[in-house]
Design a protein around this motif. Structure first.
Motif, PDB file in Angstrom:
ATOM      1  N   GLU A 117      28.523  42.103  30.783  1.00 30.29           N
ATOM      2  CA  GLU A 117      28.036  41.115  29.832  1.00 30.29           C
ATOM      3  C   GLU A 117      26.524  41.013  29.982  1.00 30.29           C
ATOM      4  OE1 GLU A 117      29.732  39.749  27.516  1.00 30.29           O
ATOM      5  OE2 GLU A 117      31.744  40.362  28.159  1.00 30.29           O
ATOM      6  N   LEU A 118      25.856  40.657  28.887  1.00 28.52           N
ATOM      7  CA  LEU A 118      24.411  40.505  28.925  1.00 28.52           C
ATOM      8  C   LEU A 118      24.075  39.056  29.245  1.00 28.52           C
ATOM      9  CD1 LEU A 118      21.689  41.992  28.387  1.00 28.52           C
ATOM     10  CD2 LEU A 118      21.776  41.011  26.094  1.00 28.52           C
ATOM     11  N   PRO A 119      23.505  38.787  30.422  1.00 29.65           N
ATOM     12  CA  PRO A 119      23.198  37.402  30.765  1.00 29.65           C
ATOM     13  C   PRO A 119      22.044  36.874  29.930  1.00 29.65           C
ATOM     14  CG  PRO A 119      22.236  38.878  32.390  1.00 29.65           C
ATOM     15  CD  PRO A 119      23.061  39.735  31.458  1.00 29.65           C
ATOM     16  N   ASP A 120      22.073  35.579  29.636  1.00 33.48           N
ATOM     17  CA  ASP A 120      20.960  34.951  28.926  1.00 33.48           C
ATOM     18  C   ASP A 120      20.090  34.252  29.959  1.00 33.48           C
ATOM     19  OD1 ASP A 120      19.183  33.658  27.331  1.00 33.48           O
ATOM     20  OD2 ASP A 120      20.671  32.795  25.966  1.00 33.48           O
ATOM     21  N   ARG A 121      19.032  34.935  30.371  1.00 33.49           N
ATOM     22  CA  ARG A 121      18.145  34.409  31.403  1.00 33.49           C
ATOM     23  C   ARG A 121      16.857  33.849  30.838  1.00 33.49           C
ATOM     24  NH1 ARG A 121      18.302  38.652  36.494  1.00 33.49           N
ATOM     25  NH2 ARG A 121      20.431  38.209  37.197  1.00 33.49           N
ATOM     26  N   GLY A 122      16.766  33.784  29.522  1.00 38.67           N
ATOM     27  CA  GLY A 122      15.608  33.148  28.903  1.00 38.67           C
ATOM     28  C   GLY A 122      14.538  34.076  28.388  1.00 38.67           C
ATOM     29  N   THR A 123      14.466  35.305  28.929  1.00 41.14           N
ATOM     30  CA  THR A 123      13.484  36.283  28.456  1.00 41.14           C
ATOM     31  C   THR A 123      14.149  37.647  28.372  1.00 41.14           C
ATOM     32  OG1 THR A 123      12.684  36.965  30.652  1.00 41.14           O
ATOM     33  CG2 THR A 123      11.618  35.031  29.629  1.00 41.14           C
ATOM     34  N   ARG A 130      27.263  47.373  22.252  1.00 45.26           N
ATOM     35  CA  ARG A 130      27.286  45.955  21.889  1.00 45.26           C
ATOM     36  C   ARG A 130      26.253  45.181  22.703  1.00 45.26           C
ATOM     37  NH1 ARG A 130      29.935  43.367  26.116  1.00 45.26           N
ATOM     38  NH2 ARG A 130      30.948  44.839  27.531  1.00 45.26           N
ATOM     39  N   LEU A 131      26.009  45.589  23.938  1.00 45.62           N
ATOM     40  CA  LEU A 131      25.052  44.904  24.795  1.00 45.62           C
ATOM     41  C   LEU A 131      23.637  45.034  24.240  1.00 45.62           C
ATOM     42  CD1 LEU A 131      26.456  46.165  28.205  1.00 45.62           C
ATOM     43  CD2 LEU A 131      26.809  43.899  27.211  1.00 45.62           C
TER      44      LEU A 131
END
Length: 209
Positions: free
Chosen positions: A77-83, A135-136
């Motif tokens: 999964e692609l983490p949402d780390r803000g940038t 998809r990522l």
């Protein structure tokens, strides 16, 4: 031997539980035996199913291993780390960790080698692993564009080329680092790799140039 596409069959529907048990047993056998010694009979025994059950679902060992490895990559999964930079670093570290697992390492290297003389197997790898994991890139690119970190493409064809290029760069670099060079894709390497990748995404490298 060329891959065979299983014929369409009627009758009892496939059991999701049996499929999950078979793929898990395949990964277990890859860890304990490696690709060369893995047999459908051993997998069937481990999964608690008849060997004919495997043949009703998969044409042979190669196809079974592709699907077993593909399930590992589906965990990404692609983490949402803000940038964008932080997101890339997060997913690359997870990707490298999966590649470092013995079942992924032995299974992927084996089927890729087999696919050099088997077009059907190559297509299965593309459909089950490559295309599914793009998809990522779609998610990360769209998220970065919403943040204003990346400019939008001029049209769908440019967008598709961008996705393909990003995926090829990321996957190619990480696979080469971990499986070919056998070097760790640790945080320092991933940070440097991300910096170089972002230089291209910022406009230094564009599809078609």
């Amino acid at each position: 031997m060329q891959s065979r596409t299983p014929a369409s069959r009627t009758g009892r529907p496939r059991s999701a539980a049996a499929d999950a048990a078979i793929l898990a047993a395949t990964r277990e056998a890859l860890v304990e035996l490696g690709w060369s010694k893995l047999t459908l009979g051993d997998v069937a025994t481990r999964a608690g199913v008849a060997k004919t059950t495997l043949y009703r679902r998969w044409a042979g060992k190669n196809e079974l291993v592709v699907d077993a490895v593909a399930e590992l990559f589906d965990e990404l999964e692609l983490p949402d780390r803000g940038t964008l930079a932080a997101d890339i670093e997060g997913v690359v570290l997870r990707f490298a960790a999966i590649l470092a697992r013995p079942e992924a390492k032995s299974g992927l290297m084996a089927v890729v080698a087999e696919s050099t003389r088997d077009e059907a197997l190559r297509e299965r790898i593309r459909a089950s692993i490559v295309d599914r994991q793009k998809r990522l890139v779609h998610t990360g690119r769209a998220r970065a564009q919403e943040r204003g970190e990346l400019p939008p493409e001029t049209g769908p064809e440019d967008a598709a080329r961008t996705v393909d290029l990003i995926f090829d760069i990321v996957a190619g670099a990480v696979v080469h680092r971990t499986l070919v060079s056998a070097e760790p894709a640790d945080e320092d390497w991933v940070r440097d790799f991300t910096r170089v990748l972002l230089l291209g995404l910022s406009g230094s490298v564009r599809p078609g140039m």
